[in-house]
Design a protein around this motif. Sequence first.
Motif, PDB file in Angstrom:
ATOM      1  N   ASN A   9     -31.064 -26.698  -4.194  1.00 30.03           N
ATOM      2  CA  ASN A   9     -32.325 -26.472  -3.470  1.00 30.03           C
ATOM      3  C   ASN A   9     -32.217 -25.414  -2.369  1.00 30.03           C
ATOM      4  O   ASN A   9     -32.757 -25.582  -1.287  1.00 30.03           O
ATOM      5  CB  ASN A   9     -32.875 -27.784  -2.891  1.00 30.03           C
ATOM      6  CG  ASN A   9     -33.098 -28.816  -3.979  1.00 30.03           C
ATOM      7  OD1 ASN A   9     -33.532 -28.486  -5.075  1.00 30.03           O
ATOM      8  ND2 ASN A   9     -32.777 -30.054  -3.685  1.00 30.03           N
ATOM      9  N   SER A  18     -33.971 -24.918   7.374  1.00 30.14           N
ATOM     10  CA  SER A  18     -34.074 -25.815   6.209  1.00 30.14           C
ATOM     11  C   SER A  18     -32.713 -26.076   5.578  1.00 30.14           C
ATOM     12  O   SER A  18     -32.434 -27.190   5.127  1.00 30.14           O
ATOM     13  CB  SER A  18     -35.074 -25.274   5.189  1.00 30.14           C
ATOM     14  OG  SER A  18     -34.560 -24.161   4.511  1.00 30.14           O
ATOM     15  N   ILE A  33     -24.242 -27.187  -3.334  1.00 29.87           N
ATOM     16  CA  ILE A  33     -25.493 -27.581  -2.685  1.00 29.87           C
ATOM     17  C   ILE A  33     -26.653 -27.005  -3.488  1.00 29.87           C
ATOM     18  O   ILE A  33     -26.655 -25.818  -3.835  1.00 29.87           O
ATOM     19  CB  ILE A  33     -25.555 -27.061  -1.224  1.00 29.87           C
ATOM     20  CG1 ILE A  33     -24.355 -27.580  -0.425  1.00 29.87           C
ATOM     21  CG2 ILE A  33     -26.874 -27.408  -0.570  1.00 29.87           C
ATOM     22  CD1 ILE A  33     -24.245 -29.073  -0.308  1.00 29.87           C
ATOM     23  N   GLN A  86     -30.823 -28.537   7.786  1.00 35.10           N
ATOM     24  CA  GLN A  86     -31.379 -29.887   7.668  1.00 35.10           C
ATOM     25  C   GLN A  86     -30.994 -30.574   6.358  1.00 35.10           C
ATOM     26  O   GLN A  86     -30.950 -31.796   6.302  1.00 35.10           O
ATOM     27  CB  GLN A  86     -32.906 -29.844   7.804  1.00 35.10           C
ATOM     28  CG  GLN A  86     -33.357 -29.528   9.206  1.00 35.10           C
ATOM     29  CD  GLN A  86     -34.853 -29.277   9.311  1.00 35.10           C
ATOM     30  OE1 GLN A  86     -35.506 -28.947   8.327  1.00 35.10           O
ATOM     31  NE2 GLN A  86     -35.381 -29.433  10.513  1.00 35.10           N
ATOM     32  N   THR A  87     -30.706 -29.800   5.318  1.00 40.15           N
ATOM     33  CA  THR A  87     -30.432 -30.413   4.009  1.00 40.15           C
ATOM     34  C   THR A  87     -28.960 -30.729   3.768  1.00 40.15           C
ATOM     35  O   THR A  87     -28.635 -31.380   2.782  1.00 40.15           O
ATOM     36  CB  THR A  87     -30.935 -29.526   2.846  1.00 40.15           C
ATOM     37  OG1 THR A  87     -30.276 -28.266   2.912  1.00 40.15           O
ATOM     38  CG2 THR A  87     -32.439 -29.340   2.907  1.00 40.15           C
ATOM     39  N   ILE A  88     -28.088 -30.254   4.639  1.00 40.44           N
ATOM     40  CA  ILE A  88     -26.659 -30.536   4.441  1.00 40.44           C
ATOM     41  C   ILE A  88     -26.163 -31.466   5.538  1.00 40.44           C
ATOM     42  O   ILE A  88     -26.710 -31.492   6.635  1.00 40.44           O
ATOM     43  CB  ILE A  88     -25.814 -29.235   4.390  1.00 40.44           C
ATOM     44  CG1 ILE A  88     -25.935 -28.433   5.682  1.00 40.44           C
ATOM     45  CG2 ILE A  88     -26.198 -28.397   3.185  1.00 40.44           C
ATOM     46  CD1 ILE A  88     -25.053 -27.191   5.748  1.00 40.44           C
ATOM     47  N   ASP A  89     -25.112 -32.212   5.224  1.00 39.75           N
ATOM     48  CA  ASP A  89     -24.568 -33.092   6.265  1.00 39.75           C
ATOM     49  C   ASP A  89     -23.608 -32.293   7.148  1.00 39.75           C
ATOM     50  O   ASP A  89     -23.203 -31.178   6.820  1.00 39.75           O
ATOM     51  CB  ASP A  89     -23.932 -34.354   5.680  1.00 39.75           C
ATOM     52  CG  ASP A  89     -22.719 -34.079   4.801  1.00 39.75           C
ATOM     53  OD1 ASP A  89     -21.980 -33.114   5.062  1.00 39.75           O
ATOM     54  OD2 ASP A  89     -22.501 -34.852   3.854  1.00 39.75           O
TER      55      ASP A  89
END
Length: 167
Positions: free
Chosen positions: A143, A16, A141, A19-22
């Motif tokens: 979440n 997760s 970052i 998937q949430t960071i570039d």
Amino acid sequence: MQINSLIKHGLKDIESIIQTIDNDIYSKPSKALNFVSIGEHVRHIIEFFMVLQNQYTLNYVNYDERKRNLRMEKDKVFALEMLNECLSKIETSDKTLSFKMTIKDTTIEIKSTYYRELIYAHEHNIHHQALIKIALNEFEIQNIPLGFGIAESTQRHQQTQKQISSL
């Protein structure tokens, strides 16, 4: 919680985050981590699971024999593919393994089991999650999953303390 679902949960937390960071953040060196990137930590985590799974049929495990695939450090999509491969192999049955490690010029070998080593890889994962969390905070970052990088025993202790303080 069964051992396999515990391990999967820890790996899903890593998934997760990836998937949430570039990809730029994933591969960016963190000043707080002595210029090591999130991707380097992710590679390290994945490779511990890969070694265990790949050496299972050889009846031993030696984490010193990691491949150190640097592509996983720079390419989050590739790292996710390798992570999903590890997740697909977690359901392996327990058996006796030899644990091998070289310290200085001496190779030691002791008896272990697949499940014991799986738990070790999980705890190793949590340790590196804590380091990844430092970089995530540095890069602002949001979440981050609750409990990310916190050992199960620490989470239980914290919960106990909250219950005591609310009395």
